[in-house]
Design a protein around this motif. Structure first.
Motif, PDB file in Angstrom:
ATOM      1  N   TYR A  10       0.822  -1.208   0.000  1.00  0.00           N
ATOM      2  CA  TYR A  10       0.000   0.000   0.000  1.00  0.00           C
ATOM      3  C   TYR A  10       0.860   1.265   0.000  1.00  0.00           C
ATOM      4  CZ  TYR A  10      -3.829  -3.159   0.996  1.00  0.00           C
ATOM      5  OH  TYR A  10      -4.732  -4.171   0.920  1.00  0.00           O
ATOM      6  N   ASP A  11       2.061   1.178   0.531  1.00  0.00           N
ATOM      7  CA  ASP A  11       2.965   2.325   0.516  1.00  0.00           C
ATOM      8  C   ASP A  11       3.453   2.656  -0.891  1.00  0.00           C
ATOM      9  OD1 ASP A  11       2.731   2.688   3.187  1.00  0.00           O
ATOM     10  OD2 ASP A  11       4.648   1.761   3.703  1.00  0.00           O
ATOM     11  N   LEU A  12       3.433   1.705  -1.767  1.00  0.00           N
ATOM     12  CA  LEU A  12       3.922   1.940  -3.120  1.00  0.00           C
ATOM     13  C   LEU A  12       3.066   2.954  -3.859  1.00  0.00           C
ATOM     14  CD1 LEU A  12       4.954  -1.669  -4.060  1.00  0.00           C
ATOM     15  CD2 LEU A  12       6.397   0.217  -3.316  1.00  0.00           C
ATOM     16  N   VAL A  13       1.806   3.053  -3.533  1.00  0.00           N
ATOM     17  CA  VAL A  13       0.943   4.062  -4.144  1.00  0.00           C
ATOM     18  C   VAL A  13       1.426   5.457  -3.762  1.00  0.00           C
ATOM     19  CG1 VAL A  13      -1.410   4.967  -4.205  1.00  0.00           C
ATOM     20  CG2 VAL A  13      -1.022   2.508  -4.200  1.00  0.00           C
ATOM     21  N   LEU A  14       1.930   5.602  -2.554  1.00  0.00           N
ATOM     22  CA  LEU A  14       2.421   6.892  -2.088  1.00  0.00           C
ATOM     23  C   LEU A  14       3.800   7.224  -2.660  1.00  0.00           C
ATOM     24  CD1 LEU A  14       1.390   6.504   1.639  1.00  0.00           C
ATOM     25  CD2 LEU A  14       0.166   7.726  -0.164  1.00  0.00           C
ATOM     26  N   ILE A  15       4.517   6.227  -3.121  1.00  0.00           N
ATOM     27  CA  ILE A  15       5.853   6.430  -3.669  1.00  0.00           C
ATOM     28  C   ILE A  15       5.796   7.008  -5.083  1.00  0.00           C
ATOM     29  CG2 ILE A  15       7.943   5.182  -4.383  1.00  0.00           C
ATOM     30  CD1 ILE A  15       7.566   5.566  -1.355  1.00  0.00           C
ATOM     31  N   VAL A  16       4.756   6.717  -5.826  1.00  0.00           N
ATOM     32  CA  VAL A  16       4.669   7.147  -7.227  1.00  0.00           C
ATOM     33  C   VAL A  16       4.818   8.659  -7.382  1.00  0.00           C
ATOM     34  CG1 VAL A  16       3.153   7.226  -9.247  1.00  0.00           C
ATOM     35  CG2 VAL A  16       3.385   5.115  -7.949  1.00  0.00           C
ATOM     36  N   PRO A  17       4.097   9.513  -6.646  1.00  0.00           N
ATOM     37  CA  PRO A  17       4.308  10.955  -6.822  1.00  0.00           C
ATOM     38  C   PRO A  17       5.732  11.394  -6.459  1.00  0.00           C
ATOM     39  CG  PRO A  17       2.283  10.570  -5.607  1.00  0.00           C
ATOM     40  CD  PRO A  17       2.979   9.252  -5.730  1.00  0.00           C
ATOM     41  N   ALA A  18       6.307  10.808  -5.427  1.00  0.00           N
ATOM     42  CA  ALA A  18       7.669  11.183  -5.032  1.00  0.00           C
ATOM     43  C   ALA A  18       8.673  10.818  -6.117  1.00  0.00           C
ATOM     44  CB  ALA A  18       8.034  10.496  -3.723  1.00  0.00           C
ATOM     45  N   VAL A  19       8.514   9.665  -6.716  1.00  0.00           N
ATOM     46  CA  VAL A  19       9.414   9.244  -7.783  1.00  0.00           C
ATOM     47  C   VAL A  19       9.220  10.114  -9.020  1.00  0.00           C
ATOM     48  CG1 VAL A  19       9.899   7.349  -9.383  1.00  0.00           C
ATOM     49  CG2 VAL A  19       9.687   6.891  -6.948  1.00  0.00           C
ATOM     50  N   TRP A  21       8.149  13.260  -9.097  1.00  0.00           N
ATOM     51  CA  TRP A  21       8.717  14.594  -8.831  1.00  0.00           C
ATOM     52  C   TRP A  21      10.234  14.565  -8.915  1.00  0.00           C
ATOM     53  CZ3 TRP A  21       4.959  15.045  -4.243  1.00  0.00           C
ATOM     54  CH2 TRP A  21       3.761  15.610  -4.681  1.00  0.00           C
ATOM     55  N   MET A  22      10.823  13.506  -8.423  1.00  0.00           N
ATOM     56  CA  MET A  22      12.276  13.409  -8.484  1.00  0.00           C
ATOM     57  C   MET A  22      12.754  13.217  -9.926  1.00  0.00           C
ATOM     58  SD  MET A  22      14.636  11.325  -5.952  1.00  0.00           S
ATOM     59  CE  MET A  22      16.343  11.721  -5.816  1.00  0.00           C
ATOM     60  N   ALA A  23      12.021  12.453 -10.709  1.00  0.00           N
ATOM     61  CA  ALA A  23      12.363  12.282 -12.125  1.00  0.00           C
ATOM     62  C   ALA A  23      12.276  13.622 -12.850  1.00  0.00           C
ATOM     63  CB  ALA A  23      11.434  11.258 -12.765  1.00  0.00           C
ATOM     64  N   GLU A  24      11.324  14.442 -12.449  1.00  0.00           N
ATOM     65  CA  GLU A  24      11.190  15.763 -13.060  1.00  0.00           C
ATOM     66  C   GLU A  24      12.398  16.643 -12.747  1.00  0.00           C
ATOM     67  OE1 GLU A  24      10.111  19.970 -13.128  1.00  0.00           O
ATOM     68  OE2 GLU A  24      10.132  18.826 -11.275  1.00  0.00           O
ATOM     69  N   VAL A  25      12.959  16.519 -11.561  1.00  0.00           N
ATOM     70  CA  VAL A  25      14.175  17.271 -11.208  1.00  0.00           C
ATOM     71  C   VAL A  25      15.340  16.812 -12.071  1.00  0.00           C
ATOM     72  CG1 VAL A  25      15.865  17.705  -9.381  1.00  0.00           C
ATOM     73  CG2 VAL A  25      13.429  17.765  -8.857  1.00  0.00           C
ATOM     74  N   PHE A  26      15.452  15.511 -12.277  1.00  0.00           N
ATOM     75  CA  PHE A  26      16.499  14.999 -13.149  1.00  0.00           C
ATOM     76  C   PHE A  26      16.317  15.502 -14.581  1.00  0.00           C
ATOM     77  CE2 PHE A  26      17.055  11.663  -9.871  1.00  0.00           C
ATOM     78  CZ  PHE A  26      18.427  11.784  -9.708  1.00  0.00           C
ATOM     79  N   TYR A  27      15.082  15.596 -15.020  1.00  0.00           N
ATOM     80  CA  TYR A  27      14.796  16.075 -16.377  1.00  0.00           C
ATOM     81  C   TYR A  27      15.128  17.566 -16.524  1.00  0.00           C
ATOM     82  CZ  TYR A  27      12.176  17.189 -20.597  1.00  0.00           C
ATOM     83  OH  TYR A  27      11.814  17.628 -21.836  1.00  0.00           O
ATOM     84  N   ARG A  28      14.810  18.354 -15.505  1.00  0.00           N
ATOM     85  CA  ARG A  28      15.044  19.803 -15.569  1.00  0.00           C
ATOM     86  C   ARG A  28      16.503  20.201 -15.450  1.00  0.00           C
ATOM     87  NH1 ARG A  28      11.118  23.359 -11.935  1.00  0.00           N
ATOM     88  NH2 ARG A  28       9.477  23.700 -13.444  1.00  0.00           N
ATOM     89  N   HIS A  29      17.267  19.468 -14.663  1.00  0.00           N
ATOM     90  CA  HIS A  29      18.657  19.836 -14.360  1.00  0.00           C
ATOM     91  C   HIS A  29      19.606  18.681 -14.692  1.00  0.00           C
ATOM     92  CE1 HIS A  29      16.950  23.244 -12.225  1.00  0.00           C
ATOM     93  NE2 HIS A  29      16.193  22.402 -11.544  1.00  0.00           N
ATOM     94  N   PRO A  30      19.702  18.292 -15.957  1.00  0.00           N
ATOM     95  CA  PRO A  30      20.549  17.129 -16.269  1.00  0.00           C
ATOM     96  C   PRO A  30      22.033  17.381 -16.002  1.00  0.00           C
ATOM     97  CG  PRO A  30      19.792  18.186 -18.274  1.00  0.00           C
ATOM     98  CD  PRO A  30      19.081  18.852 -17.131  1.00  0.00           C
ATOM     99  N   ASP A  31      22.470  18.623 -16.102  1.00  0.00           N
ATOM    100  CA  ASP A  31      23.885  18.919 -15.883  1.00  0.00           C
ATOM    101  C   ASP A  31      24.276  18.781 -14.409  1.00  0.00           C
ATOM    102  OD1 ASP A  31      22.112  21.035 -15.519  1.00  0.00           O
ATOM    103  OD2 ASP A  31      23.694  22.545 -15.680  1.00  0.00           O
ATOM    104  N   ARG A  32      23.378  19.129 -13.495  1.00  0.00           N
ATOM    105  CA  ARG A  32      23.689  19.085 -12.062  1.00  0.00           C
ATOM    106  C   ARG A  32      23.370  17.743 -11.422  1.00  0.00           C
ATOM    107  NH1 ARG A  32      20.660  24.315 -10.086  1.00  0.00           N
ATOM    108  NH2 ARG A  32      20.049  22.797  -8.541  1.00  0.00           N
TER     109      ARG A  32
END
Length: 105
Positions: A10-19, A21-32
């Motif tokens: 059941y915790d995995l449903v809560l992990i999806v938004p966190a993952v 959002w973090m993927a979006e940070v990787f997409y926005r700042h690939p150099d850093r």
């Protein structure tokens, strides 16, 4: 959470938004963020794969393996957020001309 009756699935449903959002940070700042991306991919892979086999493994071993992976993912996200905050704070110019030591005193 490990000692109580716990359904890690059941915790995995809560992990999806966190993952996501973090993927979006990787997409926005690939150099850093390039050096942290392989670890992120590995942790997401473990979350996906172990979510399918965590209950059969828990029946055999008595331990929810997904709990350990979620703990590792949370620690990685906290460390990554700390590093990104430090990098962002260091790159913002000080418009008042004050140094950090002058502000702290």
């Amino acid at each position: 959470m490990v000692i109580n009756v716990y359904m890690g699935i059941y915790d995995l449903v809560l992990i999806v938004p966190a993952v996501l959002w973090m993927a979006e940070v990787f997409y926005r700042h690939p150099d850093r963020t390039a050096s942290y991306f392989p670890t992120f991919k590995l942790l997401v892979f473990f979350v996906i794969v172990l979510s399918w086999i965590t209950q059969p493994l828990a029946r055999v071993t008595g331990v929810q393996i997904i709990t350990l992976v979620l703990l590792a993912l949370a620690a990685f996200q906290l460390r990554f957020a700390w590093i990104m905050t430090e990098n962002t704070a260091a790159s913002i110019p000080n418009s008042a001309g004050l140094s950090k030591t002058a502000i702290c005193q």
